[in-house]
Design a protein around this motif. Structure first.
Motif, PDB file in Angstrom:
ATOM      1  N   ASN A 185       0.873  -1.169   0.000  1.00 59.85           N
ATOM      2  CA  ASN A 185       0.000   0.000   0.000  1.00 59.85           C
ATOM      3  C   ASN A 185       0.908   1.216   0.000  1.00 59.85           C
ATOM      4  OD1 ASN A 185      -1.648  -1.940   2.371  1.00 59.85           O
ATOM      5  ND2 ASN A 185      -2.571  -1.472   0.400  1.00 59.85           N
ATOM      6  N   ILE A 186       0.579   2.221  -0.797  1.00 58.37           N
ATOM      7  CA  ILE A 186       1.481   3.369  -0.959  1.00 58.37           C
ATOM      8  C   ILE A 186       0.737   4.674  -0.686  1.00 58.37           C
ATOM      9  CG2 ILE A 186       3.025   4.603  -2.531  1.00 58.37           C
ATOM     10  CD1 ILE A 186       3.169   1.944  -4.162  1.00 58.37           C
ATOM     11  N   LEU A 187       1.309   5.486   0.175  1.00 57.70           N
ATOM     12  CA  LEU A 187       0.807   6.837   0.435  1.00 57.70           C
ATOM     13  C   LEU A 187       1.919   7.809   0.070  1.00 57.70           C
ATOM     14  CD1 LEU A 187      -1.383   8.739   1.600  1.00 57.70           C
ATOM     15  CD2 LEU A 187      -0.264   8.486   3.831  1.00 57.70           C
ATOM     16  N   ALA A 188       1.624   8.752  -0.829  1.00 58.73           N
ATOM     17  CA  ALA A 188       2.651   9.677  -1.319  1.00 58.73           C
ATOM     18  C   ALA A 188       2.276  11.123  -1.016  1.00 58.73           C
ATOM     19  CB  ALA A 188       2.846   9.505  -2.823  1.00 58.73           C
ATOM     20  N   LEU A 189       3.275  11.892  -0.612  1.00 60.00           N
ATOM     21  CA  LEU A 189       3.112  13.319  -0.364  1.00 60.00           C
ATOM     22  C   LEU A 189       4.099  14.066  -1.244  1.00 60.00           C
ATOM     23  CD1 LEU A 189       3.014  11.685   2.578  1.00 60.00           C
ATOM     24  CD2 LEU A 189       2.525  13.977   3.418  1.00 60.00           C
ATOM     25  N   ARG A 190       3.590  14.961  -2.075  1.00 58.75           N
ATOM     26  CA  ARG A 190       4.452  15.773  -2.939  1.00 58.75           C
ATOM     27  C   ARG A 190       4.615  17.154  -2.329  1.00 58.75           C
ATOM     28  NH1 ARG A 190       3.302  16.441  -9.317  1.00 58.75           N
ATOM     29  NH2 ARG A 190       4.311  14.388  -9.273  1.00 58.75           N
ATOM     30  N   GLY A 191       5.827  17.667  -2.401  1.00 59.51           N
ATOM     31  CA  GLY A 191       6.051  19.004  -1.872  1.00 59.51           C
ATOM     32  C   GLY A 191       7.451  19.485  -2.179  1.00 59.51           C
ATOM     33  N   SER A 192       7.726  20.738  -1.799  1.00 59.26           N
ATOM     34  CA  SER A 192       9.076  21.269  -1.956  1.00 59.26           C
ATOM     35  C   SER A 192       9.924  20.895  -0.747  1.00 59.26           C
ATOM     36  CB  SER A 192       9.043  22.790  -2.112  1.00 59.26           C
ATOM     37  OG  SER A 192       8.577  23.401  -0.914  1.00 59.26           O
ATOM     38  N   PHE A 193       9.263  20.829   0.442  1.00 57.42           N
ATOM     39  CA  PHE A 193       9.950  20.492   1.690  1.00 57.42           C
ATOM     40  C   PHE A 193      11.194  21.354   1.858  1.00 57.42           C
ATOM     41  CE2 PHE A 193       8.040  16.493  -0.001  1.00 57.42           C
ATOM     42  CZ  PHE A 193       6.950  16.473   0.858  1.00 57.42           C
ATOM     43  N   ARG A 194      11.002  22.638   1.657  1.00 62.40           N
ATOM     44  CA  ARG A 194      12.132  23.569   1.624  1.00 62.40           C
ATOM     45  C   ARG A 194      11.902  24.742   2.591  1.00 62.40           C
ATOM     46  NH1 ARG A 194      13.745  27.786  -2.789  1.00 62.40           N
ATOM     47  NH2 ARG A 194      15.999  27.645  -2.794  1.00 62.40           N
ATOM     48  N   PRO A 195      11.941  24.498   3.888  1.00 57.23           N
ATOM     49  CA  PRO A 195      12.177  23.227   4.573  1.00 57.23           C
ATOM     50  C   PRO A 195      10.856  22.533   4.937  1.00 57.23           C
ATOM     51  CG  PRO A 195      12.260  25.018   6.137  1.00 57.23           C
ATOM     52  CD  PRO A 195      11.959  25.655   4.801  1.00 57.23           C
ATOM     53  N   ILE A 207       9.721  14.669  -4.296  1.00 60.09           N
ATOM     54  CA  ILE A 207      10.132  15.986  -4.792  1.00 60.09           C
ATOM     55  C   ILE A 207      10.315  15.858  -6.297  1.00 60.09           C
ATOM     56  CG2 ILE A 207      11.833  17.848  -4.656  1.00 60.09           C
ATOM     57  CD1 ILE A 207      12.693  16.768  -1.941  1.00 60.09           C
ATOM     58  N   THR A 208       9.665  16.705  -7.067  1.00 56.94           N
ATOM     59  CA  THR A 208       9.794  16.620  -8.526  1.00 56.94           C
ATOM     60  C   THR A 208      11.003  17.415  -9.003  1.00 56.94           C
ATOM     61  OG1 THR A 208       8.433  18.571  -8.972  1.00 56.94           O
ATOM     62  CG2 THR A 208       7.286  16.474  -8.763  1.00 56.94           C
ATOM     63  N   LEU A 209      11.526  17.010 -10.145  1.00 58.29           N
ATOM     64  CA  LEU A 209      12.664  17.703 -10.729  1.00 58.29           C
ATOM     65  C   LEU A 209      12.289  19.148 -11.063  1.00 58.29           C
ATOM     66  CD1 LEU A 209      15.492  16.574 -11.299  1.00 58.29           C
ATOM     67  CD2 LEU A 209      14.880  16.434 -13.699  1.00 58.29           C
ATOM     68  N   SER A 210      11.048  19.366 -11.496  1.00 60.61           N
ATOM     69  CA  SER A 210      10.600  20.720 -11.816  1.00 60.61           C
ATOM     70  C   SER A 210      10.601  21.589 -10.564  1.00 60.61           C
ATOM     71  CB  SER A 210       9.202  20.692 -12.432  1.00 60.61           C
ATOM     72  OG  SER A 210       8.272  20.094 -11.556  1.00 60.61           O
ATOM     73  N   ASN A 211      10.318  20.984  -9.414  1.00 61.39           N
ATOM     74  CA  ASN A 211      10.371  21.726  -8.160  1.00 61.39           C
ATOM     75  C   ASN A 211      11.802  22.103  -7.824  1.00 61.39           C
ATOM     76  OD1 ASN A 211      10.776  21.766  -5.087  1.00 61.39           O
ATOM     77  ND2 ASN A 211       8.560  21.983  -5.278  1.00 61.39           N
ATOM     78  N   LEU A 212      12.725  21.180  -8.054  1.00 64.69           N
ATOM     79  CA  LEU A 212      14.137  21.467  -7.783  1.00 64.69           C
ATOM     80  C   LEU A 212      14.676  22.537  -8.715  1.00 64.69           C
ATOM     81  CD1 LEU A 212      15.458  17.819  -7.275  1.00 64.69           C
ATOM     82  CD2 LEU A 212      15.204  19.559  -5.513  1.00 64.69           C
ATOM     83  N   ARG A 213      14.036  22.658  -9.915  1.00 64.01           N
ATOM     84  CA  ARG A 213      14.478  23.655 -10.897  1.00 64.01           C
ATOM     85  C   ARG A 213      13.658  24.943 -10.808  1.00 64.01           C
ATOM     86  NH1 ARG A 213      15.047  19.363 -15.394  1.00 64.01           N
ATOM     87  NH2 ARG A 213      17.288  19.022 -15.518  1.00 64.01           N
ATOM     88  N   ASN A 226      -3.267  22.134  -5.269  1.00 67.10           N
ATOM     89  CA  ASN A 226      -2.783  21.009  -6.076  1.00 67.10           C
ATOM     90  C   ASN A 226      -3.939  20.274  -6.735  1.00 67.10           C
ATOM     91  OD1 ASN A 226      -0.522  20.794  -3.489  1.00 67.10           O
ATOM     92  ND2 ASN A 226       0.218  20.954  -5.578  1.00 67.10           N
ATOM     93  N   LEU A 227      -5.029  20.094  -6.006  1.00 67.93           N
ATOM     94  CA  LEU A 227      -6.180  19.392  -6.574  1.00 67.93           C
ATOM     95  C   LEU A 227      -6.840  20.225  -7.664  1.00 67.93           C
ATOM     96  CD1 LEU A 227      -7.913  16.878  -6.503  1.00 67.93           C
ATOM     97  CD2 LEU A 227      -9.349  17.957  -4.777  1.00 67.93           C
TER      98      LEU A 227
END
Length: 487
Positions: free
Chosen positions: A253-263, A296-302, A357-358
């Motif tokens: 079972n997978i639960l995913a959280l997307r974010g910048s986490f910065r911080p 963390i997405t690459l687009s977020n890192l960029r 996001n939604l």
């Protein structure tokens, strides 16, 4: 001096596979064993063909029969053969043998190596394209301990012979890079694809270890794999080592959280805790069989131009310290994340996201590249056993709280949204902390960079402590700058 013609352009001269193998063979000190299981002796074949291999190849073997392989390398607990554990046993066993059989006194300058792979190529039905583990344990100084490079590959070609050939080329590139590019691991990574197209084979996990790689952070190497287009997603665990996504996600079972986490803020952790509680209440979900992923997405890192590796590592340090598994992906759209997870698991999945996001998920402009547009994307997103856990949004000016009940999507998407909402695919996180809803990562980061006070209360205590102690996000430099400006 070589002749140049007017109009010539500078370019990188990539050595041929034959030239690479020959250079290794002609070195009188490089000496080792090849052990290849599952796809033929494809790598060592290149060294035999190059010529002069007698001084390089101590032994070449393939223990294809399972019983024979078990007799040599031992039995795996899971009875599987294409695993990292199997590869490590192969490398250890063959390295020990060469140390036992070749006298160091007689050959004081020998640089021993063991190259190994354990691979499953495409099946007859062409349903599973195959994958494998590849690695080398080697010396660049006979008085030093061994270095090690381990990687996992996924085949994309539809013919077993093509896959075998590609694996052989990759093996030569790895051995050559290990000896002649170890001083620059980032370049070593790129050179693994010499004479190989990226649509032929995917490298989704790599780990460096040993005296020559003491300063290498494998999380940074993970980032390079995605950045270079070698794979679309990589994962690393709390210990900082890269982990195989299939191993982590298989039948989970997978639960995913997307974010910048910065911080990582108190809001991030509130989203995590509340959605986790809701997810565990779902039928067919157990705590023991659940993997929680911070993505963390690459687009977020960029987001601010080129990827800042120091900034990435600061985020990685914080998430790892909180005991989280982190995924770096090239998936801008959520449906691609779900597609990726579905490679490894058919179990129930959850996505934790904020209101904005939604709203973006229901924006048609993100799906113009799909022939079926937003309907195709939603078919992929919600076809699986998936639920969205929605964290509310507070309007900083009016104080109004937006949830799934009152959020506004484009009028054309209104009925589509209702369909998924009333079918239970979107659930509000109701037990949230209203006192922290005004916290935003970008504002916290701005306060840290400007040396302002008060940001400490917006982050988990452990996160605040780490930022100060380890000078994450240039904390100390910002404080000194602020003091100077005050004076």
């Amino acid at each position: 001096m070589p002749i140049t013609i007017m109009g010539d352009k500078e370019f990188e001269n990539v050595p041929s596979i034959n030239s690479k193998a020959l250079r290794i063979n002609l070195n009188e000190n490089i000496y080792g064993t090849f052990s290849e299981i599952g796809a033929g002796q494809e790598t060592v074949r290149n060294f035999f063909r190059a010529g002069g291999a007698s001084g390089t190849i101590a032994k070449a073997m393939s223990a294809y029969d399972k019983d024979f392989s078990d007799a040599i390398y031992g039995v795996e607990n899971d009875r599987r053969y294409v695993t990292e554990a199997r590869l490590k046993k192969m490398l250890s066993h063959e390295t020990n043998l060469i140390e036992q059989r070749i006298s160091r006194e007689k050959h004081p300058n020998k640089l021993f190596f063991t190259y190994a792979n354990t691979v499953a190529t495409i099946d007859f039905a062409k349903k599973y394209k195959g994958h494998g583990w590849v690695g080398i344990r080697y010396q660049v100084d006979p008085k030093e301990d061994y270095n090690e490079i381990l990687l996992h590959v996924r085949f994309h070609e539809n013919d077993a012979r093509h896959q075998q050939n590609t694996l052989g080329i990759l093996g030569v590139n790895l051995i050559y890079g290990a000896y002649y590019k170890y001083d620059n691991p980032k370049k070593l990574l790129r050179y693994l694809y010499d004479h190989i197209d990226k649509d032929q084979i995917e490298i989704d996990t790599i780990n460096f270890s040993g005296p020559r790689f003491e300063k290498v952070d494998n999380r940074l190497m993970s980032l390079q794999l995605v950045k270079n287009g070698m794979t679309e997603a990589v994962m690393f665990g709390p210990d900082g080592n890269n982990v195989l996504p299939a191993k982590i996600l298989y039948k989970k079972n997978i639960l995913a959280l997307r974010g910048s986490f910065r911080p990582v803020t108190k809001v991030n952790m509130d989203m995590y805790e509340r959605s986790k509680d809701l997810f565990f209440k779902e039928s067919k979900v157990s705590r023991e069989n659940t993997e929680i992923i911070f993505e963390i997405t690459l687009s977020n890192l960029r987001a601010e131009g080129e990827i800042d590796e120091r900034d990435f590592m600061d985020r990685a340090e914080l998430l790892c310290s909180l005991g989280q598994t982190v995924m770096i992906s090239n998936f801008q759209e959520y449906y691609r994340v779900v597609e990726y997870f579905s490679r490894y698991s058919k179990q129930r999945m959850g996505l934790t996201m904020g209101v904005q996001n939604l709203v973006d998920v229901f924006d048609e402009k993100y799906y113009r590249h799909l022939s079926g547009g937003i309907l195709e994307a939603f078919g992929k997103l919600f076809f699986k056993d998936l639920k969205v856990y929605l964290y509310p949004l507070k309007n900083p000016e009016t104080g109004e709280i937006t949830t799934s009940e009152n959020l506004k999507v484009h009028p054309r998407m209104k009925e589509l949204y209702k369909f998924f909402k009333y079918n239970g695919r979107v659930e509000d996180i109701k037990d949230y902390n209203p006192d922290i809803m005004d916290i935003y990562s970008r504002e916290v980061l701005k306060m840290i960079s400007e040396g302002k006070k008060g940001w400490e209360e917006m982050l988990p205590e452990k996160t605040t402590k780490m930022i100060k102690e380890q000078n994450l996000f240039n904390y100390r430099e910002s404080r000194e700058k602020a003091k100077t400006e005050e004076v």
